[in-house]
Write a protein that holds these residues in place. Structure first.
Motif, short mmCIF file in Angstrom:
data_model
loop_
_atom_site.label_atom_id
_atom_site.label_comp_id
_atom_site.label_asym_id
_atom_site.label_seq_id
_atom_site.Cartn_x
_atom_site.Cartn_y
_atom_site.Cartn_z
N TYR A 156 0.83 -1.19 0.00
CA TYR A 156 0.00 0.00 0.00
C TYR A 156 0.88 1.26 0.00
N SER A 157 1.92 1.22 0.92
CA SER A 157 2.74 2.43 1.01
C SER A 157 3.57 2.61 -0.27
N TYR A 158 3.96 1.48 -0.92
CA TYR A 158 4.68 1.60 -2.19
C TYR A 158 3.80 2.30 -3.22
N THR A 159 2.53 1.85 -3.29
CA THR A 159 1.60 2.45 -4.25
C THR A 159 1.44 3.94 -3.95
N LEU A 160 1.32 4.23 -2.64
CA LEU A 160 1.12 5.61 -2.22
C LEU A 160 2.33 6.48 -2.60
N ASN A 161 3.54 5.91 -2.39
CA ASN A 161 4.73 6.68 -2.73
C ASN A 161 4.81 6.99 -4.22
N VAL A 162 4.53 5.96 -5.04
CA VAL A 162 4.57 6.17 -6.48
C VAL A 162 3.54 7.23 -6.86
N ARG A 163 2.36 7.12 -6.23
CA ARG A 163 1.30 8.08 -6.53
C ARG A 163 1.75 9.49 -6.13
N ASN A 164 2.37 9.59 -4.94
CA ASN A 164 2.84 10.90 -4.49
C ASN A 164 3.89 11.48 -5.42
N ILE A 165 4.79 10.60 -5.90
CA ILE A 165 5.85 11.08 -6.80
C ILE A 165 5.21 11.62 -8.09
N ILE A 166 4.22 10.86 -8.60
CA ILE A 166 3.55 11.30 -9.83
C ILE A 166 2.86 12.65 -9.59
N ILE A 167 2.19 12.77 -8.42
CA ILE A 167 1.49 14.03 -8.11
C ILE A 167 2.50 15.17 -8.01
N MET A 168 3.63 14.93 -7.31
CA MET A 168 4.63 16.00 -7.14
C MET A 168 5.22 16.41 -8.49
N GLU A 169 5.45 15.40 -9.37
CA GLU A 169 6.01 15.74 -10.69
C GLU A 169 5.03 16.62 -11.47
N LYS A 170 3.73 16.29 -11.35
CA LYS A 170 2.72 17.06 -12.07
C LYS A 170 2.66 18.49 -11.51
N LEU A 171 2.75 18.55 -10.17
CA LEU A 171 2.71 19.85 -9.50
C LEU A 171 3.91 20.70 -9.92
N ASP A 172 5.11 20.09 -9.91
CA ASP A 172 6.32 20.82 -10.32
C ASP A 172 6.13 21.41 -11.71
N ASP A 173 5.49 20.62 -12.58
CA ASP A 173 5.24 21.05 -13.94
C ASP A 173 4.23 22.22 -13.97
N LEU A 174 3.15 22.05 -13.18
CA LEU A 174 2.08 23.06 -13.19
C LEU A 174 2.56 24.42 -12.68
N TRP A 175 3.42 24.41 -11.64
CA TRP A 175 3.81 25.71 -11.09
C TRP A 175 5.25 26.09 -11.41
N LYS A 176 5.83 25.46 -12.44
CA LYS A 176 7.23 25.74 -12.79
C LYS A 176 7.48 27.24 -13.06
#
Ligand SMILES: Cc1cc2nc3c(=O)[nH]c(=O)nc-3n(C[C@H](O)[C@H](O)[C@H](O)COP(=O)(O)O)c2cc1C
Length: 250
Positions: free
Chosen positions: A2-22
């Motif tokens: 579960y935590s692995y899935t959550l981490n991958v999900r968080n990484i994807i979210i953070m990457e998207k966020l970095d892109d959105l507010w670059k």
């Protein structure tokens, strides 16, 4: 698992966020494109440095400070953080030129001009010193005018905000102003009534480069606001917020 899935999900979210507010984080020089909105007598060295130290962008509220006091506050903040932060100046301050001079001499990187439409000459003086200028745009027509005056970034602030407020809600202003500047390079930050990450993401997806938050930071441990003031914010519900013409109880 579960935590692995959550981490991958968080990484994807953070990457998207970095892109959105670059555009916003590049402009501010901060990790997160979240500005701590200047709040008179609250946004001083402790709160401002705390916000910048965790990757946000703190802004000192000059308010009615004298140039000497502002200089002390900027230097005090520079001691507490090596990360970028800004200074908010009220354009109707009688010593505005001297305050700008203080910002130039102390190597401030960003100045937010608030409390009215600034003169083009003051924008140019600040820009000529290599400082980035942000201004509040309370309507589309003023936003267009400020862009013509060559400000470096805009802040859209609606009536849900704390402090002095305009007549239009943040969400309506954002829907009017963000699409208009969709193809322009100028970073636009949204302020007023933002209290959750989902809200930040929705403005980013609408085209904002970042958000500015004030009220939420009042009750933090790092804020020097009186504990009774903080408690009122924590206990209150949406219905308790009332616009007022009162400046102080005196
Ligand atoms: C107590 C208080 C004082 C404020 N003082 C200033 C100020 O001196 N200059 C300014 O430009 N904005 C001021 N603001 C507005 C904030 O910078 C910020 O834009 C606003 O709080 C954002 O809305 P929010 O409170 O809903 O997050 C103030 C806000 C609060 C709550």
């Amino acid at each position: 698992m579960y935590s692995y899935t959550l981490n991958v999900r968080n990484i994807i979210i953070m990457e998207k966020l970095d892109d959105l507010w670059k555009k916003g984080s590049d402009f501010l020089g901060s990790k997160f494109s979240i500005m701590g909105g200047a709040m008179s007598w609250v946004s001083e060295r402790n709160l401002v440095s705390a916000i910048s130290n965790v990757g946000g962008f703190g802004v000192i509220a000059c308010g009615a400070m004298s140039p000497e006091l502002l200089k002390k506050e900027i230097i005090g903040t520079q001691i507490l953080t090596s990360n970028p932060f800004g200074v908010n100046l009220i354009v109707m301050h009688p010593q505005l030129d001297a305050l700008v001079e203080v910002c130039i001499k102390t190597d401030v990187s960003h100045v937010v001009l608030a409390g009215g439409l600034p003169k083009k000459s003051i924008i140019q003086t600040i820009k000529n010193a290599g400082i980035k200028v942000l201004c509040f745009a309370p309507s589309l027509s003023l936003a267009k005018r400020l862009v013509k005056m060559e400000v470096d970034a805009l802040i859209i602030e609606g009536m849900e905000a704390g402090g002095h407020i305009g007549p239009v809600s943040t969400s309506v202003l954002a829907q009017e102003i963000l699409p208009y500047f969709h193809n322009e390079q100028i970073p636009i930050f949204v302020a007023g009534g933002i209290g959750r990450g989902e809200m930040i993401v929705s403005y980013l997806e609408m085209g904002a480069s970042g958000c500015q938050i004030g009220t939420l930071f009042v009750s933090t441990n790092e804020s020097i606001a009186h504990k009774n003031f903080k408690e009122i914010f924590i206990k209150s519900t949406a219905r308790d917020a009332v616009p007022s013409v009162q400046i102080s109880s005196k």
